[in-house]
Design an enzyme around this catalytic site. Structure first.
Site, PDB file in Angstrom:
ATOM      1  N   ARG A  55      64.219 -17.238  32.225  1.00 33.36           N
ATOM      2  CA  ARG A  55      65.871 -16.726  32.726  1.00 33.36           C
ATOM      3  C   ARG A  55      65.898 -16.381  34.230  1.00 33.36           C
ATOM      4  O   ARG A  55      66.744 -15.888  34.688  1.00 33.36           O
ATOM      5  CB  ARG A  55      65.833 -15.273  32.436  1.00 33.36           C
ATOM      6  CG  ARG A  55      64.935 -14.436  32.631  1.00 33.36           C
ATOM      7  CD  ARG A  55      65.145 -12.773  32.125  1.00 33.36           C
ATOM      8  NE  ARG A  55      64.216 -12.032  32.408  1.00 33.36           N
ATOM      9  CZ  ARG A  55      64.366 -10.504  32.340  1.00 33.36           C
ATOM     10  NH1 ARG A  55      65.510 -10.128  32.280  1.00 33.36           N
ATOM     11  NH2 ARG A  55      63.321  -9.906  32.499  1.00 33.36           N
TER      12      ARG A  55
ATOM     13  N   GLY B 166      56.793 -19.914  31.586  1.00 35.65           N
ATOM     14  CA  GLY B 166      57.806 -20.390  32.430  1.00 35.65           C
ATOM     15  C   GLY B 166      59.050 -19.470  32.710  1.00 35.65           C
ATOM     16  O   GLY B 166      58.968 -18.494  32.254  1.00 35.65           O
TER      17      GLY B 166
ATOM     18  N   ASP C 186      67.554 -15.295  25.407  1.00 35.89           N
ATOM     19  CA  ASP C 186      69.090 -15.356  25.839  1.00 35.89           C
ATOM     20  C   ASP C 186      69.129 -15.927  27.501  1.00 35.89           C
ATOM     21  O   ASP C 186      70.355 -16.318  27.894  1.00 35.89           O
ATOM     22  CB  ASP C 186      69.842 -14.507  25.513  1.00 35.89           C
ATOM     23  CG  ASP C 186      69.681 -12.934  26.193  1.00 35.89           C
ATOM     24  OD1 ASP C 186      68.984 -12.982  27.455  1.00 35.89           O
ATOM     25  OD2 ASP C 186      70.497 -11.900  25.908  1.00 35.89           O
ATOM     26  N   GLY C 187      67.955 -15.557  28.253  1.00 33.42           N
ATOM     27  CA  GLY C 187      67.904 -15.926  29.694  1.00 33.42           C
ATOM     28  C   GLY C 187      68.668 -15.167  30.690  1.00 33.42           C
ATOM     29  O   GLY C 187      69.204 -15.424  31.761  1.00 33.42           O
TER      30      GLY C 187
ATOM     31  N   ASP D 247      50.693 -14.760  34.972  1.00 36.48           N
ATOM     32  CA  ASP D 247      51.611 -15.370  35.190  1.00 36.48           C
ATOM     33  C   ASP D 247      52.676 -14.405  36.233  1.00 36.48           C
ATOM     34  O   ASP D 247      53.869 -14.940  36.740  1.00 36.48           O
ATOM     35  CB  ASP D 247      52.664 -15.794  34.029  1.00 36.48           C
ATOM     36  CG  ASP D 247      52.912 -14.410  33.190  1.00 36.48           C
ATOM     37  OD1 ASP D 247      52.129 -14.017  32.616  1.00 36.48           O
ATOM     38  OD2 ASP D 247      54.051 -13.949  33.054  1.00 36.48           O
ATOM     39  N   ASN D 248      52.217 -13.229  36.335  1.00 38.72           N
ATOM     40  CA  ASN D 248      52.875 -12.178  37.243  1.00 38.72           C
ATOM     41  C   ASN D 248      52.205 -11.972  38.938  1.00 38.72           C
ATOM     42  O   ASN D 248      52.262 -10.993  39.359  1.00 38.72           O
ATOM     43  CB  ASN D 248      53.167 -10.860  36.826  1.00 38.72           C
ATOM     44  CG  ASN D 248      54.225 -11.101  35.454  1.00 38.72           C
ATOM     45  OD1 ASN D 248      55.071 -11.905  35.386  1.00 38.72           O
ATOM     46  ND2 ASN D 248      53.887 -10.107  34.625  1.00 38.72           N
TER      47      ASN D 248
ATOM     48  N   ARG E 189      66.741 -13.833  44.003  1.00 41.25           N
ATOM     49  CA  ARG E 189      65.364 -13.287  44.645  1.00 41.25           C
ATOM     50  C   ARG E 189      64.860 -14.337  45.614  1.00 41.25           C
ATOM     51  O   ARG E 189      65.314 -15.679  45.676  1.00 41.25           O
ATOM     52  CB  ARG E 189      64.319 -13.252  43.569  1.00 41.25           C
ATOM     53  CG  ARG E 189      64.705 -12.433  42.368  1.00 41.25           C
ATOM     54  CD  ARG E 189      63.298 -12.032  41.335  1.00 41.25           C
ATOM     55  NE  ARG E 189      62.814 -13.250  40.908  1.00 41.25           N
ATOM     56  CZ  ARG E 189      61.731 -13.197  40.174  1.00 41.25           C
ATOM     57  NH1 ARG E 189      61.251 -12.076  39.721  1.00 41.25           N
ATOM     58  NH2 ARG E 189      61.313 -14.279  39.424  1.00 41.25           N
TER      59      ARG E 189
END
Length: 575
Positions: free
Chosen positions: A138, A135, A170-171, A327-328, A228
């Site tokens: 960050r 998921g 830590d995102g 996932d990429n 993005r």
């Protein structure tokens, strides 16, 4: 009494006025303020949401996303760089970049009116192993903007704080990795390669601790956030996560597939039998795959072909993604998630820019086409599990991937060499020579058009046009190269194309400027000292990669010796 009919002169005047208005409408540029952006937010209104609002790391079940707001701490955030090209596709007035509150809004400290922030739920295979829920750990999507062309563009802040998918992280993101992502997103676009884009990059004014080499020596680095932009950030893993959770969540796979086709592949809903989009599988039973009877089969085939075309374009410019986990992998066939990427300097098929990938080099340059196919097979497996496609349709998608990749790659290499037709032996021998002598990939192809198609060139002059890239080669290797150039000239001479015409054509597909890692590092070093002009100048150069750009030649130079220190040419996923 009826009015008299208009005269010919009056009709002509009306037509002229109408044409003028149409012309003004077509030529006028829409320039919106941030408050005027047309937010649509279909993802959060049409797909299942996480019913739990707690923003703590946890497993999110039966949902495609979690509503969550940016939470990164900021202290006088600063605008580092921006893309007016991306602003244009959003209809955003470039003057908005000058607003005092712009860095606050794109660091997440101040909300954008109309946005509904969320983090997407997805899973994925990492280095070939199923990793479960991943998921947006960050990245937080602000929402979707519809522009004046009715195009849907998703805006996402990367590095703006924790989400339920952050796990132990830590995102946040650091300036180093954020500069790389911002610059490469735009550089790839101007190379003509499908990619996510980047609207802007801001510093947070806070520091983030990162152990870049995973060696137990973390250091504080400046924090940053990239905005993005893509028509969608859906990836293969967006569907995989739900299929992995059993029959109960297969309906989510179907809903997500329908959503994706509706908004991003609408032409597939309009197919009919008259289009006769059907193909023989080539098997002994001569089975037919009719794509007009199943939009999901047509969809997986298009995803496969887009992916194949994307990977072929990477191979053409010498780009190595570095982390081709499922996932990429974008379902739209975009380059997505710029982590430890790298462009080839010295040609090495086994090159990987990712230190994590070094033991097996699963994601090295030469392996990318096969990995693309492997990832497509995982995507097709999910659609099969959801009973959206059958085995023959899944196999056909993989077959189309292979065919499309070879067609695209052969066409790209033929154009790069300026050949009249594809010559496997000639191209294969060239790449072998380049690997043996570690020839710079980009600079070689940029110099190659200087060779004249003249079979009468004396033997001792054959290599003169390539002397800047054939460095420190002995007599034996010079002979090998002379033999290749001789064969190359013989092939060129059969085309009848004038040298200057061929050179112009080759220059249009062989870039002079690529985003080499050492160029990124120079921009990072300056930015970490508060000088953002190096980033901005590098962006400007990368916006015209195929042009000579007199005065910018330093950006096309081979990497200096310092570029081979750890952390410049080899990178980890720590960012």
């Amino acid at each position: 009494m009826d009015p008299p009919p208009p005269s010919a002169a009056t009709s002509a005047a009306v037509d002229s006025l109408s044409d003028d208005l149409k012309s003004q409408s077509i030529n006028s540029t829409i320039r919106l303020k941030l408050e005027e952006l047309n937010w649509d937010n279909s993802f959060v209104t049409e797909l299942p949401a996480d019913p739990i609002s707690d923003n703590i790391p946890r497993e999110v079940l039966h949902a495609c996303y979690t509503k969550v707001s940016p939470s990164a701490e900021v202290d006088n955030p600063q605008l580092v760089a921006w893309s007016e090209s991306v602003a244009e596709i959003l209809d955003l007035d470039p003057k908005e970049f000058e607003r005092e509150d712009f860095p606050l809004k794109f660091s997440g400290a101040s909300s954008l009116e109309g946005s509904i922030p969320y983090a997407q739920c997805y899973g994925g295979h990492q280095f070939g192993m199923w990793a479960g829920q991943l998921g947006d750990g960050r990245a937080i999507t602000l929402g979707e903007v519809l522009n004046s062309k009715c195009e849907r563009w998703e805006l996402q802040l990367k590095g703006c704080g924790r989400t339920p998918y952050s796990r132990f992280a830590d995102g946040l993101a650091v300036l180093r990795s954020s500069i790389r992502e911002f610059l490469c997103s735009e550089a790839m676009h101007f190379l003509g390669i499908p990619t996510t884009r980047a609207l802007c990059l801001v510093t947070t004014g806070k520091y983030v601790s990162r152990d870049m080499f995973y060696d137990g020596n973390p250091k504080d680095e400046p924090g940053a956030i990239v905005c993005r932009v893509a028509q969608s950030f859906l990836r293969f893993g967006s569907y995989q996560i739900h299929a992995s959770r059993g029959d109960m969540d297969l309906e989510i796979v179907r809903n997500l597939a329908n959503y994706t086709i509706k908004h991003h592949f609408p032409h597939l809903e309009k197919m009919n039998k008259s289009e006769t989009v059907s193909f023989s599988t080539g098997n002994e039973d001569d089975s037919i795959v009719d794509l007009t009877s199943n939009k999901y089969a047509a969809w997986v085939v298009e995803v496969a072909e887009r992916t194949a075309s994307l990977v072929a374009s990477w191979q053409g410019v010498g780009f190595t993604h570095g982390v081709l986990n499922t996932d990429n992998m974008s379902v739209l066939g975009l380059t997505i998630d710029y982590g430890p990427f790298g462009f080839l300097d010295a040609f090495d098929p086994r090159f990987t820019p990712n230190t994590t990938d070094l033991p097996g080099r699963r994601y090295c340059f030469a392996n990318q086409p096969d990995i693309g196919l492997w990832n497509i097979s995982q995507f097709a497996t999910v659609l099969s599990a959801a009973q959206l496609i059958n085995e023959k349709e899944a196999n056909y998608a993989m077959e189309r991937y292979g065919t499309k990749f070879m067609d695209e790659y052969q066409a790209i290499m033929t154009k790069k060499l300026g050949l009249p037709k594809y010559n496997k032996q000639l191209i294969g021998k060239l790449l072998n020579n380049m690997a043996v002598d570690k020839v710079d990939y980009t600079n070689f192809f940029r110099l190659l058009p200087n060779i004249k198609a003249d079979p009468a060139i004396p033997e001792d002059e054959l290599l003169i046009p390539l002397k800047a890239v054939l460095l420190d080669i002995g007599k034996e290797r010079k002979e090998a190269w002379s033999n290749w150039v001789h064969s190359y000239i013989q092939e060129l001479s059969t085309s009848g194309i004038p040298d200057e015409q061929r050179k112009a054509s080759m220059d249009s597909v062989n870039p002079k400027y690529i985003l080499r890692n050492y160029l990124c590092q120079s921009a990072i070093d300056a930015a970490e000292q508060g000088d953002f002009e190096v980033v901005r100048q590098l962006l400007k150069v990368m916006q015209c990669p195929y042009d000579d750009q007199p005065g910018m030649e330093k950006y096309a130079r081979l990497p200096p010796a310092w570029a081979y220190r750890p952390g410049v040419c080899m990178l980890s996923c720590s960012s």
